[in-house]
Scaffold this motif. Structure first.
Motif, mmCIF file in Angstrom:
data_model
loop_
_atom_site.group_PDB
_atom_site.id
_atom_site.type_symbol
_atom_site.label_atom_id
_atom_site.label_comp_id
_atom_site.label_asym_id
_atom_site.label_seq_id
_atom_site.Cartn_x
_atom_site.Cartn_y
_atom_site.Cartn_z
ATOM 1 N N ARG A 266 51.768 23.714 -44.657
ATOM 2 C CA ARG A 266 52.892 23.114 -45.484
ATOM 3 C C ARG A 266 53.600 21.751 -45.091
ATOM 4 O O ARG A 266 54.770 21.617 -44.918
ATOM 5 N N MET A 267 52.505 20.995 -44.260
ATOM 6 C CA MET A 267 52.991 19.876 -43.714
ATOM 7 C C MET A 267 53.201 18.586 -44.608
ATOM 8 O O MET A 267 53.991 17.705 -44.351
ATOM 9 N N GLY A 268 52.624 18.691 -46.078
ATOM 10 C CA GLY A 268 52.983 17.761 -47.205
ATOM 11 C C GLY A 268 52.103 16.549 -46.651
ATOM 12 O O GLY A 268 52.674 15.463 -47.069
ATOM 13 N N LEU A 269 50.916 16.670 -46.332
ATOM 14 C CA LEU A 269 50.200 15.586 -46.216
ATOM 15 C C LEU A 269 49.650 15.063 -47.633
ATOM 16 O O LEU A 269 49.708 15.841 -48.511
ATOM 17 N N PRO A 270 49.241 13.978 -47.703
ATOM 18 C CA PRO A 270 49.086 13.382 -49.226
ATOM 19 C C PRO A 270 47.793 13.716 -49.728
ATOM 20 O O PRO A 270 46.720 13.537 -49.300
ATOM 21 N N GLU A 271 47.956 14.678 -50.680
ATOM 22 C CA GLU A 271 46.436 15.167 -51.272
ATOM 23 C C GLU A 271 45.938 14.364 -52.231
ATOM 24 O O GLU A 271 44.753 14.803 -52.735
ATOM 25 N N THR A 272 46.441 13.417 -52.555
ATOM 26 C CA THR A 272 45.957 12.342 -53.779
ATOM 27 C C THR A 272 44.778 11.670 -53.005
ATOM 28 O O THR A 272 43.736 10.928 -53.523
ATOM 29 N N THR A 273 44.743 11.634 -51.633
ATOM 30 C CA THR A 273 43.767 10.782 -50.754
ATOM 31 C C THR A 273 42.428 11.383 -50.716
ATOM 32 O O THR A 273 42.129 12.618 -50.741
ATOM 33 N N GLU A 274 41.274 10.522 -50.771
ATOM 34 C CA GLU A 274 39.971 11.073 -50.517
ATOM 35 C C GLU A 274 39.707 11.040 -48.965
ATOM 36 O O GLU A 274 38.806 11.914 -48.755
ATOM 37 N N ALA A 275 40.222 10.223 -48.339
ATOM 38 C CA ALA A 275 40.065 10.192 -46.765
ATOM 39 C C ALA A 275 41.240 9.748 -46.094
ATOM 40 O O ALA A 275 41.886 8.728 -46.610
ATOM 41 N N LEU A 276 41.715 10.408 -45.003
ATOM 42 C CA LEU A 276 43.131 10.135 -44.295
ATOM 43 C C LEU A 276 42.619 9.722 -42.910
ATOM 44 O O LEU A 276 41.992 10.532 -42.300
ATOM 45 N N LEU A 277 43.032 8.264 -42.628
ATOM 46 C CA LEU A 277 42.560 7.901 -41.205
ATOM 47 C C LEU A 277 43.771 7.945 -40.347
ATOM 48 O O LEU A 277 44.750 7.479 -40.813
#
Length: 456
Positions: A266-277
């Motif tokens: 439940r960290m709330g990372l951005p789920e709209t992204t295809e890749a997170l660097l």
């Protein structure tokens, strides 16, 4: 034989150090890898001294019994899996930090010392032990040495092999050998220390290690960049490395991984992204470094670039990355974690190829990567109770390794060969390479009793 074996072991070990209850010994049969066969140990021994390890190996040699060395069993290739009727030699009780020397910048430790415990101990002296596998809170230094493990900081600080200066090793026949040095420099004879690093317990039992330390760096600060494709994120990695930047960390998480981490934490990372660097710097002025890298990410097509406001937020982002493999395991209950390393310049091709393989086999495959090293961990999520899905998982795993070799890479960057990748090791190094490696094995272990069935 089993009773005779146990009696011989007890002649040189305290009773509490020899376990024979099948319910207990069975729990030592496997590491964390899927699809790796394991036998039933005849006994599990937990020595506390070098002399006790020597007694175990002399007994095993006399009775021609296989010995499987183990650390915390966090491995991902079956390298610590028991052989049928073997003695499992668990080194977790040998967990003393013998020395920390700030002048020579070394630590002397036993193999059962947990990576995080060593890191915290040397921090108290203003020093730093860089290798930090994702399992650093539980994995042991002996296991790290056995698999030549890496971690999140490899892009700047390198892997375990670069920090092992010397070793005390109990050989298959029980003799004790010392390799390497305590000095900053030394080139006397063949580099037997490096030979043991990554040998997966197949050449000898590491009972003591001299490790190089570094001054403790400033706390690192992290930047997160979102991308609309894995290829764009990999383009950013290439721009960062070609630009001469030296981040302390450069990690990639694909969309599947980000969503899995959110579901678990439940960290709330951005789920709209295809890749997170994630990029980090532990320099004197991390804000300036992050600004430069952020500009390169935007040039590569990043849809959003956000630098952490403080060290606490930075640590939260790093915790998200460290949670990736556990989160992916929760998707279907079982995972196969690949460990393919490719040249950085071909990282984008690797990511795209994994996407095609996942679509072909109708599987969820999340990718996390030490992007700065080109070391990818495509993680196949599957239901172990579904035979067809298991078959597709295994096929996809093999295709990913094949793709890595096609791109000029290697089948394992840090997890080791173990049982899981024996066939692929032979493909990578070729028949002459296998022949020479077997010759080295025979020189150290002529009876073939040390971790048999692993590597080749």
């Amino acid at each position: 034989m089993s009773r005779h074996l146990v009696d011989r072991l007890l002649a040189g070990l305290p009773a509490e150090a020899v376990l024979t209850d099948p319910d207990i010994t069975g729990s030592y049969a496997n590491d964390m890898a899927s699809f790796c066969p394991a036998g039933t140990p005849a006994a599990v021994v937990l020595p506390r001294t070098v002399e006790e390890v020597q007694h175990v190996m002399r007994t095993a040699t006399a009775l021609r019994v296989p010995v499987v060395p183990q650390g915390a069993r966090t491995g991902l290739s079956g390298g610590a899996n028991a052989s049928e009727g073997c003695v499992v030699l668990s080194l977790t009780k040998m967990d003393r930090i013998i020395e920390i020397n700030p002048v020579d910048r070394i630590a002397v430790v036993e193999p059962g010392v947990v990576n995080a415990a060593l890191s915290r101990a040397v921090n108290e002296h203003g020093l730093h032990y860089p290798p930090d596998p994702s399992s650093w809170e539980t994995c042991t230094i002996g296991g790290n040495i056995g698999t030549a493990s890496g971690g999140l900081c490899c892009v700047k600080y390198g892997v375990t092999a670069e920090y092992v200066l010397g070793l005390d090793v109990v050989l298959a026949d029980g003799r004790l050998m010392t390799t390497g040095r305590r000095t900053a420099k030394g080139v006397a004879g063949y580099d037997l220390t490096r030979l043991f690093v990554g040998s997966e317990g197949s050449l000898g039992i590491v009972v003591r290690a001299v490790l190089a330390l570094r001054p403790q760096p400033p706390r690192q600060q992290v930047l997160a960049a979102e991308f609309a494709s894995g290829a764009a994120a990999c383009d950013a990695v290439c721009r960062i490395m070609a630009g001469g930047h030296v981040p302390s960390l450069l990690e990639l998480m694909d969309r599947t991984t980000v969503r899995a981490v959110n579901d678990l934490t439940r960290m709330g990372l951005p789920e709209t992204t295809e890749a997170l660097l994630l990029a980090a710097f532990d320099t004197a002025d991390p804000a300036a470094d992050l600004a430069s890298v952020g500009a390169l990410c935007e040039a590569a097509g990043a849809t959003q670039v956000v630098a952490a406001d403080d060290f606490a937020e930075s640590e939260l982002l790093l915790q998200a990355r460290r949670s990736s493999l556990v989160a992916l395991e929760a998707v279907k209950g079982t995972t196969m974690i690949d460990d393919v390393c490719v040249p950085r310049s071909r990282l984008g091709e690797m990511i795209e190829g994994v996407e095609r393989i996942a679509e072909k086999h109708r599987l969820t495959i999340g990718v996390v990567a030490h992007a700065g090293d080109g070391n990818t961990h495509p993680t196949v999520c599957f239901d172990a109770a579904d035979p067809d899905e298991c078959r597709r998982a295994r096929d996809s795993f093999d295709e990913i390794m094949g793709l890595g070799l096609e791109l000029g890479g290697t089948i394992t960057g840090e997890h080791g060969v173990g049982v899981l990748k024996k066939e692929w090791l032979a493909r990578e190094i070729g028949p002459v390479g296998v022949e020479m490696q077997r010759a080295v094995k025979a020189a150290f272990d002529p009876l073939g009793i040390l971790n048999p069935g692993k590597l080749f």
